[in-house]
Design a protein around this motif. Sequence first.
Motif, PDB file in Angstrom:
ATOM      1  N   VAL A 249      46.454  44.564  34.787  1.00 33.59           N
ATOM      2  CA  VAL A 249      45.698  43.872  35.841  1.00 33.59           C
ATOM      3  C   VAL A 249      44.549  44.766  36.311  1.00 33.59           C
ATOM      4  O   VAL A 249      44.762  45.935  36.632  1.00 33.59           O
TER       5      VAL A 249
ATOM      6  N   LEU B 153      49.318  30.743  35.085  1.00 31.28           N
ATOM      7  CA  LEU B 153      48.593  31.679  34.211  1.00 31.28           C
ATOM      8  C   LEU B 153      49.262  31.800  32.847  1.00 31.28           C
ATOM      9  O   LEU B 153      48.672  32.325  31.914  1.00 31.28           O
TER      10      LEU B 153
ATOM     11  N   ASP C  99      42.688  37.314  29.592  1.00 28.31           N
ATOM     12  CA  ASP C  99      43.596  36.165  29.495  1.00 28.31           C
ATOM     13  C   ASP C  99      43.528  35.318  30.761  1.00 28.31           C
ATOM     14  O   ASP C  99      43.891  34.147  30.740  1.00 28.31           O
ATOM     15  N   GLY C 100      43.090  35.927  31.836  1.00 26.19           N
ATOM     16  CA  GLY C 100      42.976  35.150  33.062  1.00 26.19           C
ATOM     17  C   GLY C 100      42.153  35.880  34.108  1.00 26.19           C
ATOM     18  O   GLY C 100      42.068  37.111  34.104  1.00 26.19           O
TER      19      GLY C 100
ATOM     20  N   HIS D 114      52.196  43.127  32.099  1.00 25.98           N
ATOM     21  CA  HIS D 114      50.786  42.782  31.875  1.00 25.98           C
ATOM     22  C   HIS D 114      49.884  43.859  32.477  1.00 25.98           C
ATOM     23  O   HIS D 114      50.315  44.652  33.313  1.00 25.98           O
TER      24      HIS D 114
ATOM     25  N   TYR E 255      44.666  40.590  32.836  1.00 28.89           N
ATOM     26  CA  TYR E 255      44.142  39.736  33.900  1.00 28.89           C
ATOM     27  C   TYR E 255      43.207  40.539  34.795  1.00 28.89           C
ATOM     28  O   TYR E 255      43.388  41.751  34.961  1.00 28.89           O
TER      29      TYR E 255
END
Length: 254
Positions: A28, A227, A64-65, A26, A4
């Motif tokens: 970031v 998300l 992914d976002g 994840h 992300y």
Amino acid sequence: MALYALTGGTTGIGGELKKQLLDLGHEVISVDIKEGDITADLSTPEGRATAIAGIRERAPDGLDGFIPCAGLPPVARPLGLIPAVNYFGVVEMAEGLRDLVAKRRGTILLVASNSAPMVPKDDPYVELCLAGDEGAALSDIASKDGHTAYAGSKRAVSAWMRRNVVSYAKEGVRLNAVAPGITMTPLTEQVMADEELGQAMRDFGEMVPWGGTAQPAQIANVMRFLLSAESDFVCGSVIFIDGGSDAMLRPDDF
Ligand code: NAD
């Protein structure tokens, strides 16, 4: 695990979301005016270009976002800084990253506010934002007030999201927005400290149907869901996370 990018990940809601995403394993990429992986001032076209280039360099295989969370409060001055960060910084970043998010059939999650409906949708300032005329929007707002600058920027962000849902979806990007109510962050502390707006905010806080104000985690929890793959049919929605305030103010308007 997902990758992300977010703006405004140093404090408040963005800081909490970043922490939650990292805790889940994840990755970031954070952009902020202070202490980001990428340092950039999103009130300027140069800062936005630096941010987009920095993210593209770190995410060549897509995102992914993307969560443009950076924002300034109604007490920020000069008033033009508010639309520059809250609307133009958001839209320019989203446009600059849409192909990266499309590569992974990902999500762009905007951060509006439950104050957005408090400014009429045909307000000239909102229309200038949506027309993409940054110079005219900034000069229009210069003679208005902080509440209009802030709520109008969030009205414009919400409308931009709704207007772009179809074209982004066709490319493989899910657009949504959250509309938080009063949340205890450094932004809110600045408003609370203001003589005029602080009292108005405290009075409003006392009317919240579910009671009180939110902690950043109560907003980030919902954002994390939006998300995730669990929400993958949620598209084009403005999700109010405000203890029932919007429903109280506009019961029949949805
Ligand atoms: P915050 O002040 O804690 O976080 C804002 C972040 O944006 C900070 O990390 C700040 O450094 C960054 N930022 C500010 N100006 C910037 C610039 N020019 N360039 C790059 N980064 C910049 O505030 P918050 O309350 O967590 O706000 C996050 C988002 O939530 C904002 O978009 C805000 O409008 C929205 N929001 C907040 C509330 C609330 O009550 N706190 C309610 C509704 C919506």
